[in-house]
Motif scaffolding. Structure first.
Motif, PDB file in Angstrom:
ATOM      1  N   LEU A  42      11.974 -27.064  30.098  1.00  0.00           N
ATOM      2  CA  LEU A  42      10.650 -27.469  30.568  1.00  0.00           C
ATOM      3  C   LEU A  42       9.879 -28.167  29.450  1.00  0.00           C
ATOM      4  O   LEU A  42       9.191 -29.171  29.700  1.00  0.00           O
ATOM      5  CB  LEU A  42       9.882 -26.250  31.075  1.00  0.00           C
ATOM      6  N   VAL A  43       9.980 -27.652  28.226  1.00  0.00           N
ATOM      7  CA  VAL A  43       9.316 -28.301  27.094  1.00  0.00           C
ATOM      8  C   VAL A  43       9.823 -29.729  26.931  1.00  0.00           C
ATOM      9  O   VAL A  43       9.041 -30.673  26.742  1.00  0.00           O
ATOM     10  CB  VAL A  43       9.549 -27.486  25.798  1.00  0.00           C
ATOM     11  N   ASN A  44      11.128 -29.919  26.988  1.00  0.00           N
ATOM     12  CA  ASN A  44      11.689 -31.269  26.876  1.00  0.00           C
ATOM     13  C   ASN A  44      11.172 -32.179  27.988  1.00  0.00           C
ATOM     14  O   ASN A  44      10.915 -33.371  27.767  1.00  0.00           O
ATOM     15  CB  ASN A  44      13.219 -31.217  26.920  1.00  0.00           C
ATOM     16  N   ARG A  45      11.025 -31.625  29.174  1.00  0.00           N
ATOM     17  CA  ARG A  45      10.498 -32.416  30.293  1.00  0.00           C
ATOM     18  C   ARG A  45       9.047 -32.802  30.034  1.00  0.00           C
ATOM     19  O   ARG A  45       8.643 -33.944  30.306  1.00  0.00           O
ATOM     20  CB  ARG A  45      10.604 -31.588  31.586  1.00  0.00           C
ATOM     21  N   ILE A  46       8.255 -31.897  29.487  1.00  0.00           N
ATOM     22  CA  ILE A  46       6.837 -32.164  29.239  1.00  0.00           C
ATOM     23  C   ILE A  46       6.651 -33.217  28.157  1.00  0.00           C
ATOM     24  O   ILE A  46       5.831 -34.134  28.292  1.00  0.00           O
ATOM     25  CB  ILE A  46       6.102 -30.861  28.858  1.00  0.00           C
ATOM     26  N   THR A  77      -0.968 -29.722  22.424  1.00  0.00           N
ATOM     27  CA  THR A  77       0.192 -29.175  21.723  1.00  0.00           C
ATOM     28  C   THR A  77       0.926 -28.214  22.639  1.00  0.00           C
ATOM     29  O   THR A  77       0.321 -27.359  23.276  1.00  0.00           O
ATOM     30  CB  THR A  77      -0.242 -28.434  20.443  1.00  0.00           C
ATOM     31  N   VAL A  78       2.249 -28.368  22.701  1.00  0.00           N
ATOM     32  CA  VAL A  78       3.096 -27.464  23.478  1.00  0.00           C
ATOM     33  C   VAL A  78       3.837 -26.559  22.504  1.00  0.00           C
ATOM     34  O   VAL A  78       4.406 -27.033  21.517  1.00  0.00           O
ATOM     35  CB  VAL A  78       4.114 -28.249  24.331  1.00  0.00           C
ATOM     36  N   VAL A  79       3.829 -25.261  22.776  1.00  0.00           N
ATOM     37  CA  VAL A  79       4.540 -24.295  21.932  1.00  0.00           C
ATOM     38  C   VAL A  79       5.707 -23.710  22.717  1.00  0.00           C
ATOM     39  O   VAL A  79       5.514 -23.036  23.737  1.00  0.00           O
ATOM     40  CB  VAL A  79       3.608 -23.161  21.459  1.00  0.00           C
ATOM     41  N   ASP A  80       6.917 -24.003  22.249  1.00  0.00           N
ATOM     42  CA  ASP A  80       8.119 -23.404  22.830  1.00  0.00           C
ATOM     43  C   ASP A  80       8.353 -22.060  22.137  1.00  0.00           C
ATOM     44  O   ASP A  80       8.178 -21.943  20.923  1.00  0.00           O
ATOM     45  CB  ASP A  80       9.315 -24.338  22.599  1.00  0.00           C
ATOM     46  N   THR A  81       8.725 -21.065  22.903  1.00  0.00           N
ATOM     47  CA  THR A  81       8.886 -19.723  22.328  1.00  0.00           C
ATOM     48  C   THR A  81      10.253 -19.152  22.679  1.00  0.00           C
ATOM     49  O   THR A  81      10.935 -19.613  23.608  1.00  0.00           O
ATOM     50  CB  THR A  81       7.807 -18.757  22.857  1.00  0.00           C
ATOM     51  N   GLY A  82      10.637 -18.127  21.935  1.00  0.00           N
ATOM     52  CA  GLY A  82      11.844 -17.388  22.275  1.00  0.00           C
ATOM     53  C   GLY A  82      11.606 -16.516  23.491  1.00  0.00           C
ATOM     54  O   GLY A  82      10.480 -16.337  23.952  1.00  0.00           O
ATOM     55  N   GLY A  83      12.693 -15.953  24.013  1.00  0.00           N
ATOM     56  CA  GLY A  83      12.579 -15.128  25.205  1.00  0.00           C
ATOM     57  C   GLY A  83      11.723 -13.888  24.972  1.00  0.00           C
ATOM     58  O   GLY A  83      11.886 -13.179  23.979  1.00  0.00           O
ATOM     59  N   TRP A  84      10.785 -13.632  25.884  1.00  0.00           N
ATOM     60  CA  TRP A  84       9.869 -12.495  25.779  1.00  0.00           C
ATOM     61  C   TRP A  84      10.432 -11.360  26.630  1.00  0.00           C
ATOM     62  O   TRP A  84      10.281 -11.329  27.850  1.00  0.00           O
ATOM     63  CB  TRP A  84       8.491 -12.903  26.277  1.00  0.00           C
ATOM     64  N   ASP A  85      11.096 -10.403  25.982  1.00  0.00           N
ATOM     65  CA  ASP A  85      11.694  -9.273  26.678  1.00  0.00           C
ATOM     66  C   ASP A  85      11.033  -7.993  26.174  1.00  0.00           C
ATOM     67  O   ASP A  85      11.204  -7.608  25.018  1.00  0.00           O
ATOM     68  CB  ASP A  85      13.202  -9.220  26.408  1.00  0.00           C
ATOM     69  N   PRO A  86      10.257  -7.310  27.020  1.00  0.00           N
ATOM     70  CA  PRO A  86       9.545  -6.101  26.573  1.00  0.00           C
ATOM     71  C   PRO A  86      10.473  -4.993  26.089  1.00  0.00           C
ATOM     72  O   PRO A  86      10.063  -4.120  25.328  1.00  0.00           O
ATOM     73  CB  PRO A  86       8.777  -5.671  27.825  1.00  0.00           C
ATOM     74  N   ASP A  87      11.727  -4.977  26.548  1.00  0.00           N
ATOM     75  CA  ASP A  87      12.678  -3.924  26.171  1.00  0.00           C
ATOM     76  C   ASP A  87      13.562  -4.340  24.997  1.00  0.00           C
ATOM     77  O   ASP A  87      14.553  -3.676  24.698  1.00  0.00           O
ATOM     78  CB  ASP A  87      13.569  -3.564  27.370  1.00  0.00           C
TER      79      ASP A  87
END
Length: 464
Positions: A42-46, A77-87
């Motif tokens: 999605l970031v690449n698309r934006i 500014t777009v910020v790409d992040t790592g996967g957000w996994d609560p566990d």
């Protein structure tokens, strides 16, 4: 040496400036979600180009990585992040923490959910956290490639984050509609302005994997800006960070470690290496980090060669100097002199990114390298110097004739390039001799320079 009929261009009067955007901070859009839901796609698309590393396995993006985007004339500014996994635990927990920090710092949060899977328990927990953030949250149902999946995406209303916006980041389906919603939620974007001053100097941090690049960036930034782990290859995407050092703003770019052979790379590692080279090409100066506690390797020397080929200014930083004892330091200095014999001009600093030892020496070295990189020698001074040099040490005779240097000029800066107009071929050894003497006379510490020649064509006599 004679100038003959050469016309001397007054190059010293040229003052090339560069258009730069206003320094007012842009509004920030954070792209968050659990691992492998398509955030980087999605970031690449934006941003309209393949910049963020994408691979069909979880955990490819590990840091929060920023890009500038433009939609309908508005910049953000777009910020790409790592996967957000609560566990998450271990490394995955630290990746999730970086994603949470990005959400806290953002003006708008785009929460990406895999529409083909539906809302998972992890999505429910992240959604609950985002509802309490007080930030505008745009729920995005990704991987909606047909009408059937679009109907199933309606079930994501259950997350309590409002209407799910169905998109296909891979194929671009409804991505424009999503960006329209993002713009409506964003605060007013500052106008684009242009001036004579450049933006912050870009500094690329290069080195083999696990040499301490991310530790150095974190130490300079005064916070854990990027992940640091004993496992090599933690950084995949180049990570930009604006840092105030020495009363000046610098843009440091942490890059993926360059491995021994590009042909050995596969998948995300291959694209990460491409991003590293692109980051170097966009930078003015590179810091090459070398592990001082280990002998110099072919890999270290190859990275230095890569910077030289790019034409960028360079500072070689020997990290982990605190782990080197006095005896080893003595032999290491001589080892460095021997192995860097082709690049004696490279500025060197001995530091410890972990303890902060000698970090104050880094900025003066960067400033000196950049000054050298942009130095222009007045044409008159250059020719006067070469006249004396050739008089003292003439070029070697070739095929019974001695070539003459008729005129010289500095054709460009960044990096400095010199052109010698000659009556014949100058041996490589003599050109290296001239380069060395130019450095001795005019400096250029920390910057590569190039000395080329242009041979005057012989005029053919006309029959009378």
């Amino acid at each position: 040496m004679s100038t003959g009929n050469w016309v001397e261009a007054d190059l010293d009067e040229l003052d090339v400036t560069e258009e730069t955007a206003d320094s007012t901070p842009l509004p920030v859009v954070a792209i968050v979600g659990r691992p492998n839901v398509g955030k980087s796609t999605l970031v690449n698309r934006i941003i309209g180009r393949r910049e963020a590393v994408v691979e069909d396995v979880p955990g490819v993006t590990r840091d929060r990585v920023t890009y500038e985007a433009n939609w309908r004339g508005r910049r953000f500014t777009v910020v790409d992040t790592g996967g957000w996994d609560p566990d998450a635990t271990g490394m995955n927990l630290r990746i999730a923490e970086q994603a949470q920090i990005a959400a806290e710092l953002a003006d708008v949060i785009v929460f990406v959910v895999d529409a083909t899977v539906g809302a998972t328990d992890a999505d429910e927990i992240v959604g609950s956290i985002l509802r309490q953030s007080g930030k505008p949250v745009i729920l995005t149902a990704n991987k909606v490639d047909n009408q059937q999946i679009e109907m199933e995406a309606a079930a994501l209303w259950s997350l309590g984050l409002g209407e799910p916006h169905a998109v296909s980041a891979l194929h671009g389906r409804s991505s424009g509609d999503l960006l329209d919603v993002v713009l409506e939620a964003l605060p007013e974007t500052p106008a684009v302005t242009f001036g004579d001053k450049r933006g912050p100097a870009r500094v690329a941090l290069l080195g083999k994997p696990n040499v301490g690049k991310s530790s150095l960036l974190n130490k300079l930034a005064g916070q854990e800006r990027v992940l640091v782990d004993p496992m090599a290859g933690t950084t995949r995407d180049p990570v930009d960070e604006l840092i105030e050092l020495g009363d000046k703003t610098w843009r440091f770019v942490d890059t993926a470690g360059i491995r021994r052979r590009d042909r050995e790379l596969q998948g995300a590692d291959f694209y990460a290496a491409m991003r590293t080279r692109a980051a170097l090409d966009r930078s003015e100066v590179a810091i090459v980090l070398i592990d001082a506690s280990e002998p110099l390797t072919e890999q270290d020397l190859r990275i230095i060669s890569l910077v030289i080929e790019s034409g960028r200014a360079m500072v070689v930083a020997f990290n982990k100097w605190d782990l080197v004892d006095e005896d080893r330091r003595y032999y290491l200095e001589r080892e460095i002199d021997r192995q860097l014999v082709r690049t004696p001009w490279a500025l060197r600093v001995n530091i410890s990114a972990l303890t902060g030892r000698h970090m104050d020496r880094l900025v003066p070295a960067l400033e000196k390298a950049l000054d050298s990189w942009s130095t222009r020698v007045p044409t008159s001074r250059l020719n006067a110097f070469l006249t004396d040099l050739v008089h003292a040490t003439p070029p070697p005779v070739r095929s019974g004739k001695q070539p003459k240097i008729l005129f010289a000029t500095q054709a460009s800066t960044e990096p400095p390039k010199f052109v010698l107009f000659t009556s014949g071929w100058l041996e490589d050894t003599y050109r290296r001799f001239i380069e060395r003497r130019i450095r001795e006379e005019f400096g250029f510490a920390g910057s590569p320079i190039e000395v080329t020649m242009k041979i005057r064509e012989k005029r053919q006599k006309k029959d009378r």
